[in-house]
Scaffold this motif. Structure first.
Motif, short mmCIF file in Angstrom:
data_model
loop_
_atom_site.label_atom_id
_atom_site.label_comp_id
_atom_site.label_asym_id
_atom_site.label_seq_id
_atom_site.Cartn_x
_atom_site.Cartn_y
_atom_site.Cartn_z
N PRO A 6 -47.87 33.21 23.73
CA PRO A 6 -46.54 32.71 23.34
C PRO A 6 -45.76 33.49 22.30
O PRO A 6 -46.10 34.36 21.54
CB PRO A 6 -46.61 31.14 22.82
N LEU A 7 -44.24 33.31 22.67
CA LEU A 7 -43.57 33.79 21.48
C LEU A 7 -43.08 33.02 20.47
O LEU A 7 -42.78 31.87 20.98
CB LEU A 7 -42.38 34.61 22.28
N ASP A 8 -42.88 33.79 19.30
CA ASP A 8 -42.25 32.73 18.16
C ASP A 8 -40.60 32.52 18.35
O ASP A 8 -40.24 31.96 17.28
CB ASP A 8 -42.59 33.22 16.83
N ILE A 9 -40.21 32.99 19.32
CA ILE A 9 -38.73 32.98 19.60
C ILE A 9 -38.44 32.51 20.95
O ILE A 9 -39.21 32.82 22.01
CB ILE A 9 -37.98 34.20 19.22
N PRO A 10 -37.37 31.95 21.48
CA PRO A 10 -37.06 31.35 22.83
C PRO A 10 -36.51 32.68 23.49
O PRO A 10 -35.57 33.21 23.19
CB PRO A 10 -36.04 30.44 22.61
N CYS A 11 -37.09 32.89 24.52
CA CYS A 11 -36.54 33.93 25.47
C CYS A 11 -36.65 33.50 26.94
O CYS A 11 -37.42 32.52 27.25
CB CYS A 11 -37.54 35.30 25.43
N SER A 12 -35.60 34.21 27.69
CA SER A 12 -35.61 34.01 29.13
C SER A 12 -36.71 34.90 29.76
O SER A 12 -37.48 35.31 29.16
CB SER A 12 -34.38 34.58 29.67
N LEU A 13 -37.11 34.33 31.10
CA LEU A 13 -37.97 34.94 31.63
C LEU A 13 -37.80 36.48 31.88
O LEU A 13 -38.78 37.25 31.70
CB LEU A 13 -38.16 34.46 33.24
N GLN A 14 -36.51 37.00 32.07
CA GLN A 14 -36.22 38.41 32.28
C GLN A 14 -36.49 39.23 30.85
O GLN A 14 -37.40 40.22 30.68
CB GLN A 14 -34.84 38.75 32.46
N GLU A 15 -36.23 38.36 29.74
CA GLU A 15 -36.70 38.94 28.36
C GLU A 15 -38.16 39.05 28.18
O GLU A 15 -38.65 40.07 27.67
CB GLU A 15 -35.92 38.05 27.35
N ARG A 16 -38.67 38.12 28.53
CA ARG A 16 -40.31 37.94 28.21
C ARG A 16 -40.70 39.10 29.17
O ARG A 16 -41.98 39.74 28.65
CB ARG A 16 -40.63 36.57 28.64
N LYS A 17 -40.51 39.24 30.35
CA LYS A 17 -40.95 40.38 31.45
C LYS A 17 -40.78 41.75 30.67
O LYS A 17 -41.50 42.65 30.61
CB LYS A 17 -40.29 40.27 32.61
N VAL A 18 -39.52 42.05 30.15
CA VAL A 18 -39.33 43.31 29.53
C VAL A 18 -40.30 43.57 28.24
O VAL A 18 -40.87 44.56 27.86
CB VAL A 18 -37.90 43.53 28.99
N LEU A 19 -40.36 42.41 27.32
CA LEU A 19 -41.24 42.36 26.20
C LEU A 19 -42.79 42.87 26.55
O LEU A 19 -43.44 43.68 25.95
CB LEU A 19 -41.03 41.07 25.60
N GLU A 20 -43.17 42.41 27.81
CA GLU A 20 -44.48 42.56 28.13
C GLU A 20 -44.71 43.83 28.36
O GLU A 20 -45.79 44.37 28.13
CB GLU A 20 -44.76 41.40 29.31
N LYS A 21 -43.62 44.41 29.21
CA LYS A 21 -43.73 45.73 29.62
C LYS A 21 -43.80 46.74 28.60
O LYS A 21 -44.49 47.80 28.42
CB LYS A 21 -42.70 46.11 30.70
#
Length: 478
Positions: A6-21
Motif C-alpha cells: 500500500p501507499l501512505d497517500i491516496p492515489c488513482s489507479l493511473q498514478e499507482r501504475k506510474v509509481l510502480e513502474k
C-alpha cells in the motif's frame, strides 16, 4: 511484489501504475527512489495535482529514460544535463526526475553549488517541512511516508515551517520568502512566528531575485482563494515596499479638521477578495488591485468638503503601464485590458444616478466594448461598505445599470461598434487626403450617433456627413 504494497497517500489507479513502474525501474538500476514534495503534500491535503517529483540517490536522467521506456509509445524525455534533471509526460501527468543533492550558497546569489547527496541531504535543502515529505519507492519499504521534520503534523496544524534554521533558509534562497507567503495564501496556513520574523529580517535579500521569479510568485498569490492573505503578509513582512512601492503609498488614514478617508490599501485588498469570489481571471484581479492606485497622487483636502481624489482613474490608468513594465507582465492585450478597466471603473457608478440618458449608456458600451461585463464585476467588487443597507442599495443600482446596458445594446448594437461611414469613405466622397478634416467629420458622425441625434444606420450617417461637409464648403466628387 511492489504492486501489492500500500501507499501512505491516496492515489488513482493511473498514478499507482506510474509509481510502480518508477519503483521497478529504480530497482533494476540499483538506485533508491522517492516521491517527494508537492505531490505528496497535495495528496495528503486532498488537493488536485498532476506534477510528480521523483528524487533518486543516483542518476535522475538515467532513471527518467528507463521509466519512459517502460511506459512505451516512444515517450520523450526532456532533460537538462547541466542541472541533472529530466521530465517525462505521460497522459496528464508530468514527472520530474532529479538525483538527490546537497546544496551550499554564496551570499550574493540564490544559485547553489550542488553536489550529489543522500535523501537526508535532499530533504534538508527543502524550503518547508510540508514540502520535505517523501514516499519511499524502494522495495523494502515501498509506499512508506518518510517525514523527518514532522511535516505531517504541520499539515494538520496548518503551519508553514522551515526544516532548518529559518534565517539561513531565507538568506540562502530569498525567493523562499515569497513562496512561504504564497503557500500561506494558497493553503490558508499560518507562517510560524520565528519563520515570519526571519522573513522580516531578510526582506532586503529579495533584491537579488530576478523580477520574473518574483512576478511568478506574486501572480500565484493573486490567484489564491483569498489574495488579501498573501498581500497583507507581503506588506507586514516588509517585502511589498521593495517589490511594489506604489501599493505602500496607499497605506494608512490621514486626518485633517476631524475628517479622514478610508485606508485605500486595505480597501483595495477587500476589492481583490471580492472579485476573487466571482472569477479566477488573473487580469480582472489585477484590475481590482490597481483600480485605486492613482489615489495617493491625487489626494487633496478641500475645506468644507473633505478628502478628494479627483482624476485618480486617469492617473491610475497611466500608472498601469509603468507597473506592468516593472513586473514584466504582458504589455499588449492584458495590460490594455487592465488599463481600460482602471480608467473606466468610476463610470458605471455615475450611471446609478437618476435620469441617466441613453447617450451615457451608449458611450460606456462603446468605450468598454467586450470588457463591459468585467467592468461591471469590478464595480460591484468595489463596494466594501460595512453598512449592509448601503451595499444592498448599490447592488440594486448596479442591477438597474446592467438592465439599461442590455436594453441599449439590444436596440443600438453599440458594443465594439464602428461608425457606418468610415474615414476611407469620407476621403473617397470628397477627394480628400488623410488629415484633420477627415478625422473631424468621422468624429462628428460618431458623436451624433452616440448622442442619439441620428440613428445608427448608413443612410442617416451619410446624410449627416453631407450636411456637415456642406458647412465646410465641401462637395462630393461625381
Amino acid at each position: 511484489m511492489i504492486s501489492s504494497k500500500p501507499l501512505d497517500i491516496p492515489c488513482s489507479l493511473q498514478e499507482r501504475k506510474v509509481l510502480e513502474k518508477i519503483a521497478l525501474a529504480a530497482h533494476e538500476l540499483g538506485v533508491p527512489a522517492y516521491l517527494i514534495g508537492g505531490f505528496v503534500r497535495d495528496k495528503l491535503l486532498g488537493r488536485r495535482t498532476k506534477d510528480m517529483d521523483v528524487v533518486c540517490v543516483g542518476d535522475g536522467i538515467a532513471l527518467a529514460h528507463k521509466v519512459a521506456e517502460s511506459l512505451g509509445n516512444n515517450i520523450a524525455v526532456n532533460f537538462f544535463k547541466t542541472y541533472g534533471t529530466a521530465q517525462v509526460k505521460w497522459n496528464d501527468l508530468e514527472i520530474e526526475f532529479v538525483g538527490a543533492r546537497k546544496e551550499s550558497y554564496r551570499q550574493e546569489s540564490r544559485n547553489p553549488e550542488v553536489v550529489a547527496g543522500t535523501l537526508e541531504d535532499d530533504q534538508n535543502r527543502r524550503d518547508f517541512t510540508i514540502n520535505a515529505l517523501a514516499i519511499s519507492l524502494k522495495e523494502a519499504n515501498y509506499g512508506t511516508l518518510l517525514d523527518p521534520f514532522n511535516g505531517l503534523a504541520d499539515l494538520d496544524k496548518k503551519i508553514i515551517r522551515t526544516p532548518l534554521a529559518p534565517a539561513q533558509t531565507f538568506s540562502d534562497d530569498p525567493l523562499r520568502m515569497m513562496r512561504a507567503i504564497r503557500f500561506a495564501s494558497q493553503l490558508q496556513f499560518t507562517i510560524e512566528a520565528t519563520a515570519f520574523t526571519a522573513i522580516q529580517e531578510n526582506a532586503e535579500r529579495i533584491r537579488i531575485i530576478s523580477q520574473e521569479r518574483i512576478t511568478d510568485e506574486f501572480n500565484k498569490i493573486m490567484l489564491s482563494p483569498k489574495p488579501s492573505v498573501g498581500l497583507d503578509l507581503l506588506y507586514k513582512a516588509g517585502l511589498l515596499k521593495i517589490i511594489f512601492p506604489q501599493m505602500i503609498d496607499m497605506v494608512g488614514v490621514e486626518m485633517y479638521e476631524g475628517k479622514g478617508h478610508k485606508d485605500n490599501f486595505y480597501h483595495t485588498l477587500q476589492v481583490v477578495d471580492n472579485i476573487a469570489e466571482n472569477t479566477r481571471d488573473l487580469w480582472l484581479r489585477w484590475a481590482a488591485l490597481l483600480h485605486d492606485i492613482g489615489k495617493p497622487a491625487t489626494k487633496k483636502f478641500e475645506p468644507g468638503h473633505g478628502w478628494t481624489f479627483h482624476g485618480h482613474d486617469a492617473v491610475g490608468g497611466k500608472m498601469v503601464t509603468r507597473i506592468f513594465t516593472r513586473f514584466k507582465l504582458p504589455l499588449h492585450d492584458k495590460m490594455k485590458l487592465v488599463k481600460k478597466l482602471v480608467e473606466l471603473h468610476l463610470r458605471p457608478i455615475s450611471l446609478t444616478k437618476e435620469n441617466i440618458t441613453d447617450s451615457a449608456i451608449r458611450r460606456l458600451l462603446f468605450d468598454a466594448g467586450d470588457d463591459i461585463d468585467g467592468l461591471m464585476m469590478l464595480c460591484e467588487a468595489d463596494i466594501t461598505s460595512k453598512n449592509k443597507t448601503k451595499v444592498k442599495r448599490y447592488l440594486e443600482n448596479f442591477e438597474l445599470v446592467r438592465k439599461r446596458l442590455k436594453e441599449v445594446e439590444e436596440s443600438d448594437r453599440i458594443r465594439n461598434w464602428q461608425p457606418p461611414v468610415t474615414g476611407e469613405m469620407i476621403m473617397e466622397t470628397f477627394a480628400l487626403q488623410p488629415g484633420r478634416i477627415v478625422g473631424d467629420l468621422k468624429s462628428a458622425i460618431r458623436e451624433a450617433i452616440l448622442d442619439g441625434e441620428i440613428p445608427n444606420t448608413y443612410e442617416a450617417a451619410y446624410a449627416f456627413l453631407l450636411k456637415k461637409a456642406g458647412a465646410l464648403n465641401l462637395t462630393p466628387v461625381k
